[in-house]
Design a protein around this motif. Structure first.
Motif, PDB file in Angstrom:
ATOM      1  N   ASP A   1      23.506 -49.908   8.033  1.00 15.46           N
ATOM      2  CA  ASP A   1      23.848 -49.470   6.686  1.00 15.46           C
ATOM      3  C   ASP A   1      25.357 -49.232   6.653  1.00 15.46           C
ATOM      4  O   ASP A   1      25.873 -48.346   7.338  1.00 15.46           O
ATOM      5  N   GLU A   2      26.062 -50.018   5.860  1.00 21.52           N
ATOM      6  CA  GLU A   2      27.527 -49.941   5.868  1.00 21.52           C
ATOM      7  C   GLU A   2      28.038 -48.615   5.337  1.00 21.52           C
ATOM      8  O   GLU A   2      29.194 -48.258   5.543  1.00 21.52           O
ATOM      9  N   ARG A   3      27.196 -47.873   4.613  1.00 24.40           N
ATOM     10  CA  ARG A   3      27.650 -46.588   4.075  1.00 24.40           C
ATOM     11  C   ARG A   3      27.401 -45.453   5.069  1.00 24.40           C
ATOM     12  O   ARG A   3      27.847 -44.341   4.855  1.00 24.40           O
ATOM     13  N   SER A   4      26.717 -45.755   6.141  1.00 24.47           N
ATOM     14  CA  SER A   4      26.384 -44.713   7.112  1.00 24.47           C
ATOM     15  C   SER A   4      27.628 -44.280   7.887  1.00 24.47           C
ATOM     16  O   SER A   4      28.538 -45.075   8.128  1.00 24.47           O
ATOM     17  N   GLU A   5      27.630 -43.006   8.283  1.00 23.46           N
ATOM     18  CA  GLU A   5      28.745 -42.490   9.093  1.00 23.46           C
ATOM     19  C   GLU A   5      28.702 -43.055  10.509  1.00 23.46           C
ATOM     20  O   GLU A   5      29.654 -42.914  11.264  1.00 23.46           O
ATOM     21  N   ASP A   6      27.598 -43.654  10.843  1.00 22.17           N
ATOM     22  CA  ASP A   6      27.455 -44.234  12.177  1.00 22.17           C
ATOM     23  C   ASP A   6      27.642 -45.755  12.160  1.00 22.17           C
ATOM     24  O   ASP A   6      27.288 -46.434  13.124  1.00 22.17           O
ATOM     25  N   TYR A   7      28.189 -46.278  11.066  1.00 26.15           N
ATOM     26  CA  TYR A   7      28.424 -47.731  10.990  1.00 26.15           C
ATOM     27  C   TYR A   7      29.723 -48.049  11.734  1.00 26.15           C
ATOM     28  O   TYR A   7      30.799 -47.594  11.361  1.00 26.15           O
ATOM     29  N   ILE A   8      29.601 -48.801  12.802  1.00 23.49           N
ATOM     30  CA  ILE A   8      30.775 -49.145  13.635  1.00 23.49           C
ATOM     31  C   ILE A   8      30.887 -50.669  13.688  1.00 23.49           C
ATOM     32  O   ILE A   8      30.306 -51.309  14.570  1.00 23.49           O
ATOM     33  N   PRO A   9      31.660 -51.256  12.811  1.00 20.01           N
ATOM     34  CA  PRO A   9      31.738 -52.719  12.790  1.00 20.01           C
ATOM     35  C   PRO A   9      32.843 -53.288  13.683  1.00 20.01           C
ATOM     36  O   PRO A   9      33.301 -54.400  13.468  1.00 20.01           O
ATOM     37  N   TYR A  10      33.308 -52.514  14.652  1.00 22.95           N
ATOM     38  CA  TYR A  10      34.405 -52.970  15.515  1.00 22.95           C
ATOM     39  C   TYR A  10      34.085 -52.577  16.957  1.00 22.95           C
ATOM     40  O   TYR A  10      33.330 -51.633  17.201  1.00 22.95           O
ATOM     41  N   PRO A  11      34.674 -53.284  17.938  1.00 23.32           N
ATOM     42  CA  PRO A  11      34.425 -52.932  19.345  1.00 23.32           C
ATOM     43  C   PRO A  11      35.030 -51.565  19.672  1.00 23.32           C
ATOM     44  O   PRO A  11      35.990 -51.129  19.013  1.00 23.32           O
ATOM     45  N   THR A  12      34.499 -50.943  20.668  1.00 24.17           N
ATOM     46  CA  THR A  12      34.980 -49.608  21.052  1.00 24.17           C
ATOM     47  C   THR A  12      35.218 -49.555  22.554  1.00 24.17           C
ATOM     48  O   THR A  12      34.672 -50.356  23.305  1.00 24.17           O
ATOM     49  N   PHE A  13      36.050 -48.580  22.926  1.00 24.86           N
ATOM     50  CA  PHE A  13      36.311 -48.372  24.357  1.00 24.86           C
ATOM     51  C   PHE A  13      36.186 -46.884  24.650  1.00 24.86           C
ATOM     52  O   PHE A  13      36.840 -46.063  24.003  1.00 24.86           O
ATOM     53  N   THR A  14      35.334 -46.537  25.590  1.00 23.97           N
ATOM     54  CA  THR A  14      35.102 -45.132  25.933  1.00 23.97           C
ATOM     55  C   THR A  14      35.546 -44.893  27.367  1.00 23.97           C
ATOM     56  O   THR A  14      35.062 -45.545  28.289  1.00 23.97           O
ATOM     57  N   LEU A  15      36.492 -43.986  27.513  1.00 21.78           N
ATOM     58  CA  LEU A  15      37.020 -43.683  28.835  1.00 21.78           C
ATOM     59  C   LEU A  15      36.371 -42.388  29.322  1.00 21.78           C
ATOM     60  O   LEU A  15      36.465 -41.359  28.642  1.00 21.78           O
ATOM     61  N   ILE A  16      35.706 -42.451  30.444  1.00 20.27           N
ATOM     62  CA  ILE A  16      34.939 -41.291  30.916  1.00 20.27           C
ATOM     63  C   ILE A  16      35.565 -40.742  32.184  1.00 20.27           C
ATOM     64  O   ILE A  16      35.566 -41.393  33.236  1.00 20.27           O
ATOM     65  N   GLU A  17      36.138 -39.558  32.072  1.00 23.49           N
ATOM     66  CA  GLU A  17      36.704 -38.864  33.243  1.00 23.49           C
ATOM     67  C   GLU A  17      35.558 -38.283  34.075  1.00 23.49           C
ATOM     68  O   GLU A  17      34.502 -37.961  33.532  1.00 23.49           O
ATOM     69  N   GLU A  18      35.807 -38.102  35.348  1.00 24.84           N
ATOM     70  CA  GLU A  18      34.806 -37.545  36.262  1.00 24.84           C
ATOM     71  C   GLU A  18      33.483 -38.307  36.126  1.00 24.84           C
ATOM     72  O   GLU A  18      32.409 -37.720  35.970  1.00 24.84           O
TER      73      GLU A  18
END
Lengths: 198, 566
Positions: B389-406
């Motif tokens: 749903d494009e109106r949703s706050e969880d709509y992510i139409p792009y790639p993401t990068f998550t950096l996880i310490e520890e």
């Protein structure tokens, strides 16, 4: 300067045998110190302008024709002196000389290594004086011992002791470079005295 | 052919088919470990420069040990005394691992499988050549990340620019001992991702609260784009981290409530299923408690008003689950009924979000990260399949990068935790959906081997611990054994970069950060000295001083008043 003897034989280009003069052969008879083990000698060149060979005495051999003649002789020594004098003169002291370089008799640079020319038979052999010995060992920045590797390559059981003897002489000649020469001497002493026991 | 001076002469093949040896006097001491050299060969009718990396250097001529008996006498003097002149005497045999010739069309190295003939000249690669062939991207161009410069050359002589597109799709691992500079390197990478030519979408999971200083990016000129772009840095403090209870699954509860019995888990699973059927994902803590309670009691007969609920055989277990849920969730600052961090708040292009988890319990941290990653992967899968749903706050139409310490807390080698599964899933499938992770760990030995081996770009800084070295060796095959031998010898800020973001493994000197470093160690002695200094002591006395009236003896109460003079 006393003459030790004359070259009578060679085993190679650098290994000569010198017969030491017996009493009666020269006016001045060489003493044992003149042809002692480790003594540096000059083998006089036969040709003018050619430097003398410099060698070091590494071995001594006594020649005695009487050795092995165990039976009684009819003639006494006094009689033999009259009837067969050659027989007596066959007793001789021979010293082995290893050539380690060359040096002009007067001025001029010394050369350490294998000289291109050899000594003739009957060439006279004289011990080096202290000054000559120093001149032979003088390098640009201290003592020069370029003949040591050549000596080490000789297969003779006395060579390690000869080298130690030489190094002691050089330390005495160049006390200001004692530390430098001692490094070599200590390494050699270990290889000579300790390593063979391990 | 080359106009350069050769540094050595090829001797022959090495021990393996991809090695050769050459001999060099190396008068100028340029032929170092890790240095790049090349020989010229004709491959398929074309003159090629076949590049290799030096892996071993052995002297061929050394002084005898006895020459070194007296430290005051240089061995060269002894050699000189023995007739050796002042000239160059040292000679080295160098072993080279062949990388190949660089094909500019394929943008990769191709091994010609042809070692040099004996006697061929060997040349040192010049700076320009290395800049061209080692870096996959041009500095300052989209998809580039300028990490630093080649360690074996002068600083900044050969810039190392890695492929940001590669590590933000096929995952990244940063591994090092404490204090070797992994957070610093992570800072450099984040800076590069947020530069105007990348405008990355980055979330940093920060269990120690070390990344506040990234906020400086917003105002620094290096990050300003010509079109007015400036990166946004959002720091989410621990108290702002919110997870909706309805987003937790059985695995999360298993993590939050350790040592659940099978029966308790069964009760919880049934309760959650019932809740989902009834309310979808719109339920709260009270609904959850009620649903669990219903698993242990039969409802009263509706016709009989005075009848009570009848406990089932699960009642005791239900009470235990209720008690544990109450203890963990009722007063939690992170878990609540309504609030949830929207994914769009966490992930947005041109924004770096730092999720600080430093005051949150370790188990809760794992659950928070697991829920975020799970929602993210689902959101990206939905977006890619056009089901979101494009109106949703969880709509992510792009790639993401998550950096996880520890990262070893989130995927430990010792056993599975709640994040292990989702991390494995992202590492295996994330590339297709544009979900990439960067794992930072100081203990690779404690990090799950599968997780580590799935990170296709590796940044390895100094590692001294042999267990950690062994784990790196077994998990990361792209780094050769010769480079792994360098690990204990690396200094702070020196990193081995290998994998898909570089053409060939390189040892790099990390560049200076534009922003300040937030993870400096405390200088304890200087703080102690400062604590007892005159000025600090007086200020402390002033701050802790009691009001004047409190320092006077208390006045007697009641009717009896004493004269001060008495």
């Amino acid at each position: 300067m006393v003459v030790i003897g004359k070259i009578v034989k060679s085993n190679s280009h650098v290994e000569y045998v010198c017969q030491v003069y017996n009493p009666g052969e020269r006016a001045e008879v060489p003493t044992p110190a003149d042809y002692a083990f480790g003594r540096f000698v000059r083998v006089l060149s036969a040709q003018a302008g050619q430097p003398d060979l410099i060698g070091v005495i590494y071995n001594t051999i006594l020649m005695n024709p009487e050795f092995g003649t165990l039976g009684p002789r009819l003639s006494s020594a006094a009689e033999l002196e009259i009837f067969s004098p050659d027989y007596l003169s066959e007793k001789a002291t021979l010293v082995g000389i290893l050539v380690v370089g060359s040096m002009p008799s007067a001025e001029g640079p010394a050369f350490q290594g294998i000289p291109p020319f050899s000594a003739p038979v009957d060439a006279l052999v004289m011990p080096l004086t202290r000054e000559e010995l120093r001149r032979f060992h003088e390098g640009e920045a201290g003592p020069r011992l370029a003949y040591i590797p050549h000596l080490r390559s000789q297969a003779h059981p006395l060579i390690p002791h000869l080298l130690l003897n030489i190094l002691d002489q050089v330390i005495e000649l160049f006390p200001e470079h004692k530390e430098q020469i001692t490094v070599l001497r200590e390494g050699l002493a270990w290889q000579t005295y300790v390593q063979p026991m391990s | 052919m080359s106009m350069h001076e050769p540094v050595g002469t090829a001797k022959g093949p090495g021990e393996s088919p991809h090695e050769y040896t050459f001999v060099t006097p190396d008068v100028e001491e340029r032929v170092r470990h890790g240095e790049f050299v090349y020989y010229e060969a004709v491959v398929d009718g074309q003159a090629r420069q076949v590049v290799g990396r030096i892996t071993d250097r052995r002297p061929l001529r050394t002084y005898p040990d006895v020459f070194m008996a007296n430290p005051a006498v240089p061995p060269a003097h002894i050699a000189q005394m023995l007739g050796h002149g002042q000239g160059q005497h040292e000679l080295f045999e160098i072993t080279v691992r062949i990388i190949g010739y660089y094909d500019p069309i394929l943008k990769d190295f191709i091994n010609p499988r042809l070692p040099p003939r004996a006697g061929r000249p060997i040349f040192l690669c010049d700076d320009e050549m290395l800049s061209h062939i080692l870096s996959t991207r041009e500095r300052g161009k989209p998809g580039s990340a300028w990490i630093g410069s080649l360690l074996s050359r002068e600083p900044d002589a050969v810039p190392i620019v890695i492929d940001a597109g590669a590590f933000t799709s096929t995952h990244l691992a940063i591994i090092a001992s404490t204090g070797a500079g992994k957070s610093y390197l992570a800072g450099v990478l984040i800076e590069e991702l947020l530069k105007p030519y990348n405008r990355g979408c980055v979330l940093v999971i920060d269990p120690h609260g070390e990344y506040d200083t990234l906020q400086e990016m917003t105002n620094r000129p290096e990050f300003q784009g010509e079109d007015g772009y400036r990166p946004e840095v959002k720091i989410l403090r621990p108290q702002q981290v919110k997870v909706r209870i309805s987003s937790l699954n059985v695995g999360d509860y298993r993590a939050l409530l350790p040592n659940l019995t099978e029966r308790q888990e069964y009760i919880l699973r049934n309760a959650l299923s019932a809740l989902r059927r009834a309310h979808g994902d719109k339920y709260g803590f009270d609904d959850l408690m009620l649903a669990v309670r219903e698993q242990g009691y039969k409802p009263a007969d509706e016709m009989d008003e005075i009848a009570e609920e009848k406990p089932t055989k699960y009642a005791d277990s239900v009470e235990a689950v209720l008690w544990r849920l109450d203890a963990v969730l009722r007063h939690s600052s992170s878990f609540n009924d309504y609030q949830q961090l929207p994914l769009q708040e966490l992930y947005s292009p041109g924004r770096c979000t730092v999720l600080q988890l430093n005051e949150i319990d370790a188990r809760e941290q794992q659950v928070i990260v697991a829920t975020i990653l799970r929602r993210l992967l689902q959101a990206r899968v939905d977006a890619e399949r056009g089901q979101a749903d494009e109106r949703s706050e969880d709509y992510i139409p792009y790639p993401t990068f998550t950096l996880i310490e520890e990262a070893h807390h989130f995927a430990p080698a010792s056993g599975e935790v709640v994040t292990t599964h989702i991390l494995r899933q992202i590492l295996a499938e994330g590339r297709k959906f544009g979900v990439a992770v960067g794992l930072i760990s100081q203990r690779p030995g404690k990090l799950d081997a599968d997780v580590l081996s799935q990170c296709m770009t590796q940044c390895i800084l100094r590692i001294v611990n042999p267990v950690d070295q062994a784990r790196v060796a077994e998990s990361i095959e792209s780094v050769g054994r010769d480079l792994l031998l360098e690990l204990p010898a690396l200094s702070k800020g020196q990193v081995i970069i290998a994998g898909s973001a570089v053409n060939t493994p390189v040892i790099c000197r990390v560049r200076r950060r534009h922003t300040s470093h937030g993870a400096e160690s405390k200088d304890a002695p200087s703080i102690w000295v400062q604590y007892s200094s005159e000025g600090t002591r007086k200020r402390r006395e002033r701050d802790h001083a009691l009001p004047v009236e409190l320092t006077q003896p208390p006045k007697p109460l009641g009717s009896v008043m004493l004269d001060d003079d008495e």
